[in-house]
Enzyme design. Sequence first.
Site, short mmCIF file in Angstrom:
data_model
loop_
_atom_site.label_atom_id
_atom_site.label_comp_id
_atom_site.label_asym_id
_atom_site.label_seq_id
_atom_site.Cartn_x
_atom_site.Cartn_y
_atom_site.Cartn_z
N HIS A 1 -34.45 24.72 41.82
CA HIS A 1 -33.62 23.56 41.53
C HIS A 1 -34.38 22.26 41.72
O HIS A 1 -34.19 21.30 40.98
CB HIS A 1 -32.38 23.58 42.43
N ARG B 1 -17.78 -3.90 30.97
CA ARG B 1 -16.70 -3.05 30.48
C ARG B 1 -15.59 -3.06 31.52
O ARG B 1 -15.86 -2.92 32.71
CB ARG B 1 -17.19 -1.62 30.27
N CYS C 1 -23.82 3.01 23.15
CA CYS C 1 -24.16 2.99 24.58
C CYS C 1 -24.00 4.35 25.24
O CYS C 1 -24.15 4.47 26.45
CB CYS C 1 -23.34 1.94 25.32
C1 PEP Z 1 -19.39 6.96 26.51
O1 PEP Z 1 -18.29 7.53 26.56
O2 PEP Z 1 -20.28 7.25 25.69
C2 PEP Z 1 -19.72 5.91 27.49
C3 PEP Z 1 -20.83 5.22 27.39
O3 PEP Z 1 -18.84 5.71 28.50
P1 PEP Z 1 -18.78 6.63 29.80
O4 PEP Z 1 -19.94 7.59 29.74
O5 PEP Z 1 -18.87 5.71 30.97
O6 PEP Z 1 -17.46 7.28 29.66
MG MG Z 2 -16.69 6.69 27.73
#
Ligand code: PEP
Ligand code: MG
Length: 858
Positions: free
Chosen positions: A479, A622, A786
């Site tokens: 691991h 966000r 993102c």
């Molecule tokens: C996603 O859903 O791609 C995102 C960036 O948000 P999270 O991973 O924080 O849900």
């Molecule tokens: Mg998300």
Amino acid sequence: MADRQNVGLVVVSHSRTLALAAVSLASEMLQGRAVNIAVAAGLDETTFGTDAVRIKESIEEVGGPAGVVVLMDVGSAVLSTELALDLLDDQSARDRVVLSPAPIVEGLIAAAVAAAGGASLREVAAEARGALMAKAAHLTEPTETTTGIPGEISSENTVDAGGVVGVTETSVGQPIAEQVVGVFTVANEHGLHARPAARLVSEVRALDASVQLRNLTTGSGPVPANSLTRVATLEARRDHQIEVRASGPQAKQAVEHLLTLAGRHFDEVVGALELPARAESPSALSSMLPSVASSSQTGPLPASPGIAIGPARKLTAVPIEIEQGVIGDPASEWRRIAESVAEVRRDIEHVRVRTAREMGAAEAGIFDAHLTLLADSEMLADVKGRIAAGVGAPAAWAACLAEVERQWAELSDPYLRERAGDVHAVGQQVLRSLTGATAEQVLAVGVLVTRDLTPAQAAGLDAERVSGVVLAFGSTSSHAAILARARDIPLVVAAGPEVLDIPEGTLIVIDGGSGELHTDPDPEVLGQFRRRAGELAERRAQELALAGQPTVSRDNVSFEVAANLGSVADARSALASGADGAGLVRTEFLFLGRSTAPDQAEQEQEYVAIADAMGGRRVTLRTLDVGGDKPLPYLPSPFEQNPFLGLRGIRLCLDRPALFREQLAAICHSARRSPTSVMFPMISTVGELLQARQILEEAAGPSGLPADLRVGMMVEVPAAALKIQSFLPHLDFVSIGTNDLTQYTLAAERGNPAVASFSDALDPGVLQLIDRVSRAAHGQVDVAVCGEAASDELSIPVLVGLGVRELSVTPAAVPRVKANLRQLDVGRCRAMAQVALTLASPDDVRKLVLAMLSESSA
Ligand code: PEP
Ligand code: MG
């Protein structure tokens, strides 16, 4: 408010969902009368498990002079509750606690009705105990004997490997319990090793059945299936036949369930933790992949690619001193064990959550085996026995640990034998907690040379300080190796115990891609390594040096590469990595892991600190994205069957407008000082967006929205992608969250390893949604990505081809992602992406991308 003079009730269950549902059901029967009921269930909203400390707190919460009745589900729920009694501060309160053998649903209903009516502790406990009587009387045929009670049944049910149940009468009239027997064949590549075994054990513990396992191929066993340490001694390898023999109320379910689970390889994600294969990768990528070492090869073995040159460093270990002298009374010594085990469980949970967030669910699964070990009833019973015999807590734990380690180390299967390291690691953590010994650390920059690393140590290595690692023992499949690869730290393993004698400060060089290791190298060897390291470092340095530059493709298309952040520290490393901004600040991390929400002032401080650390670059905050896999303990939400499809993200914020308004006001404060964007998560309808905007305007106050505040939303729900044109007039930008978009498009929960193979952002279904968003937004609002796909080398060309011009990735990946983008020809990506949209599978898409990259590098 319930009357504290009445008997309180505590529900202990592995599942919080189950416990809350049982409480709701019982409340229905009370017709408005109140009863003090506390729930101590699950390690969190979604993780199964029981926690002695939580149970103790629940008993204290509802306990009064009238006493408490505790209802428990199966296996370690009972064990944890017994531990909890040992932890009670007021030991006289212990005498007013009754642990009820009743099943939790029927027992709770009966007990709640009695407690609401003011019954005494004895009466409430008796009501709970008798809760099954009516059902039993109703269901028992005059000629049928009651099942599951020893001495009354004498049949043996058999289940074959296909899961068919047959009934064989045996020794009719003899006083034995009904048993159900089944056989499965181990199909897992490494046999029933730690992870599948941990899965088996935890499934068994969740059922009301006593289950024994026998290895029919080797003849070993029987062993109790609820003990990981004992299951390991079966040495169940691939193709071995394992007999499952169960008795008790859920015997049949237990056998059928284990057979089904075995058929599914115990949901082990095949290949997820294996080394990636080289053959299909183009040369540009293959240099980044580790070579595969065969386990028969002798060390040192390559385990994580990269060159490290530097002075040898040791973990500064504080030897654990085991007290031998006078010890406390057995009850207080046992209480020490209970507290330490509970503390280590919590620590491992934290590392597990962090690993899941940073590296993925498969890597995080490593820690499940550790958690299972800490709940091993056999081991705990052994420790308790030693303490009862007069041994102190640390000495009892150390002796039991040594015994279990010895058993594991004697196993003949090398893969299983290596898991003795896991037992050692977890056991040492408990010993440190018991004795107060501090954890080992690397104190100066260099190449760490040590015996072996625990997964927690590997996950917690400070990469700024540790340029590489040499392990005397360990293996390429350990691991620690998996985590080192995920963290990009060069590693060689199985280098032999002699490396432990290398004096601190001696120059050593390693190549984690070939397994080479030289101590005090002669100038020629050192020169070679320096050249190789130079080439590698040069590439990375070039990437980093250029990271601050605009990112322009071969055919002159510009890109922004921003960073995903969770803290001010992340912001600092993002800036150092050349991030063009923060494309996603997960503000929920400020809200998680605490008992109350941060107030507006605290939020303002945090957002301003992040903005300052980003040195004036735009920061996209966000709004709170909790619910689903990120529940907030201080925002209790109603029971949900499917939390990911429930009140999460923007839905939860709109349900709590005061909390939401406070956050938006803090965001406006930040936006008045520096370039700030606000982004709403999980939007699925235009109505939600308009409501969110309305609350934003209210939060901004009489001065109105800050002039430079940009407003955006995440596209992570397929419906939002499909009707994107309806959202655009209300937005300045959109950011595609491929993690959730993939989860919802493929109907594959993102944290569930059993469906991990579906969760692929390169699935043409997901790509078509991205394409739709990108086309619709073109020329109107900016489109960013993102999710994790934004840092995946094979996904980047596709996203670019679909028109995405901004990627937001983890800070460390910024320079590499920028370098990847500079290698691309957007025109070719565009043509390739059009083909990708028409393909049938993500694998086909990958082949297409690899072909394009190979051609470009040729
Ligand atoms: C996603 O859903 O791609 C995102 C960036 O948000 P999270 O991973 O924080 O849900
Ligand atoms: Mg998300």
